[in-house]
Write an enzyme that holds these catalytic residues in place. Sequence first.
Site, PDB file in Angstrom:
ATOM      1  N   ASP A  78      44.790  20.474  68.456  1.00 48.26           N
ATOM      2  CA  ASP A  78      45.340  21.119  69.504  1.00 48.26           C
ATOM      3  C   ASP A  78      46.860  20.898  69.800  1.00 48.26           C
ATOM      4  OD1 ASP A  78      43.717  23.009  70.838  1.00 48.26           O
ATOM      5  OD2 ASP A  78      42.548  21.308  71.977  1.00 48.26           O
TER       6      ASP A  78
ATOM      7  N   GLU B 192      47.386  27.796  72.764  1.00 43.01           N
ATOM      8  CA  GLU B 192      46.558  28.679  74.105  1.00 43.01           C
ATOM      9  C   GLU B 192      47.549  29.700  74.350  1.00 43.01           C
ATOM     10  OE1 GLU B 192      44.745  26.212  77.225  1.00 43.01           O
ATOM     11  OE2 GLU B 192      43.979  25.025  75.763  1.00 43.01           O
TER      12      GLU B 192
ATOM     13  N   ASP C 272      42.490  18.723  72.678  1.00 40.63           N
ATOM     14  CA  ASP C 272      42.940  18.346  73.848  1.00 40.63           C
ATOM     15  C   ASP C 272      42.200  17.904  74.968  1.00 40.63           C
ATOM     16  OD1 ASP C 272      42.996  20.492  74.831  1.00 40.63           O
ATOM     17  OD2 ASP C 272      45.306  21.007  75.386  1.00 40.63           O
ATOM     18  N   SER C 273      40.879  18.089  74.943  1.00 36.64           N
ATOM     19  CA  SER C 273      39.798  17.791  75.797  1.00 36.64           C
ATOM     20  C   SER C 273      39.513  16.194  75.778  1.00 36.64           C
ATOM     21  CB  SER C 273      38.463  18.607  75.070  1.00 36.64           C
ATOM     22  OG  SER C 273      38.003  18.150  73.923  1.00 36.64           O
TER      23      SER C 273
ATOM     24  N   GLU D 272      37.109  31.457  74.670  1.00 34.29           N
ATOM     25  CA  GLU D 272      36.330  30.499  75.572  1.00 34.29           C
ATOM     26  C   GLU D 272      36.009  31.499  76.731  1.00 34.29           C
ATOM     27  OE1 GLU D 272      38.265  26.787  76.281  1.00 34.29           O
ATOM     28  OE2 GLU D 272      36.822  26.241  77.673  1.00 34.29           O
TER      29      GLU D 272
ATOM     30  N   LYS E  29      46.117  24.497  66.796  1.00 33.20           N
ATOM     31  CA  LYS E  29      45.555  25.460  67.678  1.00 33.20           C
ATOM     32  C   LYS E  29      46.487  25.591  68.828  1.00 33.20           C
ATOM     33  CE  LYS E  29      41.625  24.842  70.041  1.00 33.20           C
ATOM     34  NZ  LYS E  29      41.941  25.091  71.660  1.00 33.20           N
TER      35      LYS E  29
HETATM   36  O1  KIV Z   1      40.149  20.744  73.572  1.00 34.23           O
HETATM   37  C1  KIV Z   1      39.267  21.328  73.536  1.00 34.23           C
HETATM   38  O2  KIV Z   1      37.933  20.533  73.201  1.00 34.23           O
HETATM   39  C2  KIV Z   1      39.185  22.768  73.064  1.00 34.23           C
HETATM   40  C3  KIV Z   1      37.636  23.537  72.931  1.00 34.23           C
HETATM   41  C4  KIV Z   1      36.902  23.108  74.255  1.00 34.23           C
HETATM   42  C5  KIV Z   1      37.693  24.653  72.424  1.00 34.23           C
HETATM   43  O3  KIV Z   1      39.799  23.590  73.145  1.00 34.23           O
END
Ligand code: KIV
Length: 269
Positions: free
Chosen positions: A88, A118, A45-46, A185, A116
Amino acid sequence: MSRITINSLEAKKKNNAKFACVTAYDASFAKLVAGAEIETLLIGDSLGNVIQGEETTVPVTLEEMAYHVNCVARGLIGEENHPLLIADMPFMSYSTAEQALDTAADLMQAGAQVVKLEGGDWLLDSVHLLSERGINVCGHLGLTPQTVDSLGGFKVQGKTPETAKNILNQAVSLQDAGARMLVVECVPIALGKQITEALEIPVIGIGAGPFTDSQVLVLYDLLGISPGRKPRFVKDFLTGNNDGISGALSAFREAIISGSYPEKHHCFE
Ligand code: KIV
């Protein structure tokens, strides 16, 4: 390389062999990642930061995530090498176990192989439910960007003995609940090492020191094209590489496997 599975990554961990992970969000970059034989590809989600220009990952929606997962998955059709695709779950798309199941189903149907999420203890029921339904789950502990405001900003986590123990305990609980992988992280080197040694599942680090089973970077960070201040763990693998983007991706993977990245100055004590 052919098709990477979680089982093959677990086997690597048992044999003390490292693997690489990088983010990508579209078909063209997905093909380059596969061509560089990078084992795992995170549709992170980056994308909120690097594609959409948002300040945090919070505004990213499930529809947007599914769209990018599908772009990446389509880009890999017919590729000889197929990295494991981790997607994510975006902010507030897994606030209950039932919602997490619906979100995971959407991302898997878009092409993800692992989802994934968090957080720690509050997620255990969700992780248990998803894994019971045959969905591969990757946890994410330490600095969790979706809750960066409640953490007081982009800060190293687990610096005191109490907070380090808390993160370690949460890592073990996520594994016990059925998580098959973990991202850690921005934690001190010693904690990254302790978590990696305590878990049987593969641990992917970002700013978590050199001892994790793998390292992940945001694609645009490793290509040196992210605007603004660079986090300490970022390394530009493109500048000075004569083989362009493919060369930078291969250099990133080789540096992880050989242990030459991250160096001490990329890590936190
Ligand atoms: O969203 C993302 O790219 C991430 C990584 C930085 C681990 O969660």
